[in-house]
Design a protein around this motif. Structure first.
Motif, short mmCIF file in Angstrom:
data_model
loop_
_atom_site.label_atom_id
_atom_site.label_comp_id
_atom_site.label_asym_id
_atom_site.label_seq_id
_atom_site.Cartn_x
_atom_site.Cartn_y
_atom_site.Cartn_z
N VAL A 222 35.85 23.82 -19.88
CA VAL A 222 35.46 22.58 -20.57
C VAL A 222 34.33 21.90 -19.80
N ARG A 223 34.44 21.85 -18.47
CA ARG A 223 33.39 21.24 -17.65
C ARG A 223 32.06 21.99 -17.83
N HIS A 224 32.12 23.31 -17.81
CA HIS A 224 30.92 24.11 -17.97
C HIS A 224 30.28 23.86 -19.34
N TRP A 225 31.08 23.79 -20.37
CA TRP A 225 30.58 23.59 -21.73
C TRP A 225 30.07 22.17 -21.96
N SER A 226 30.85 21.17 -21.50
CA SER A 226 30.55 19.78 -21.88
C SER A 226 29.88 18.97 -20.77
N GLY A 227 30.02 19.42 -19.53
CA GLY A 227 29.53 18.63 -18.41
C GLY A 227 30.48 17.53 -17.99
N VAL A 228 31.65 17.47 -18.63
CA VAL A 228 32.64 16.43 -18.33
C VAL A 228 33.62 16.95 -17.29
N ASP A 229 33.75 16.20 -16.20
CA ASP A 229 34.75 16.51 -15.18
C ASP A 229 36.04 15.81 -15.55
N ILE A 230 37.06 16.58 -15.85
CA ILE A 230 38.35 16.02 -16.22
C ILE A 230 39.19 15.90 -14.96
N ASP A 231 39.74 14.71 -14.75
CA ASP A 231 40.63 14.48 -13.63
C ASP A 231 41.97 15.17 -13.92
N VAL A 232 42.38 16.04 -13.02
CA VAL A 232 43.59 16.83 -13.23
C VAL A 232 44.81 15.93 -13.39
N LEU A 233 44.94 14.90 -12.57
CA LEU A 233 46.09 14.01 -12.69
C LEU A 233 46.12 13.28 -14.02
N GLU A 234 44.95 12.83 -14.46
CA GLU A 234 44.85 12.15 -15.76
C GLU A 234 45.26 13.10 -16.88
#
Length: 81
Positions: A50-62
Motif C-alpha cells: 500500500v505504501r509503495h502504491w499510494s505513498g501513504v505510511d500506515i501506522d501499524v498500531l493505528e
C-alpha cells in the motif's frame, strides 16, 4: 457519481487487489485479515505494498486498532490522500 465517491471506490478497489494478491484469493471488504487466515507477515506485506502504491505510511498500531480489513486500510489511505 462525484469525485470523492470515485476516489473512495478506487482506493478500496486497489486495496482489495493488494489483499487478494497477498492472500491468493478474493476477500470481503469487512473481513479481518487474521480471521481469514492471514498473519502478521501478511499484514506487513500489505502495508508495504500500500505504501509503495499510494505513498501513504500506515501506522501499524493505528491499523491494528482499526482492524486489518480492506475497508479499514482503504479508509486510512483515503484519509491521508
Amino acid at each position: 457519481m462525484n469525485d470523492s465517491t470515485e476516489t473512495v471506490d478506487s482506493v478500496r478497489s486497489r486495496v482489495a487487489s493488494i489483499f487478494e494478491q497477498v492472500l491468493g484469493r478474493p476477500v470481503e471488504p469487512e473481513s479481518d485479515l487474521f480471521d481469514i487466515g492471514g498473519d502478521s507477515a501478511d499484514a506487513v506485506e500489505i502495508i508495504e505494498m500500500v505504501r509503495h502504491w499510494s505513498g501513504v505510511d500506515i501506522d501499524v498500531l493505528e491499523l491494528l486498532e482499526a482492524g486489518v480489513s480492506v475497508r479499514s486500510v482503504a479508509n486510512l489511505v483515503g484519509a491521508a490522500l
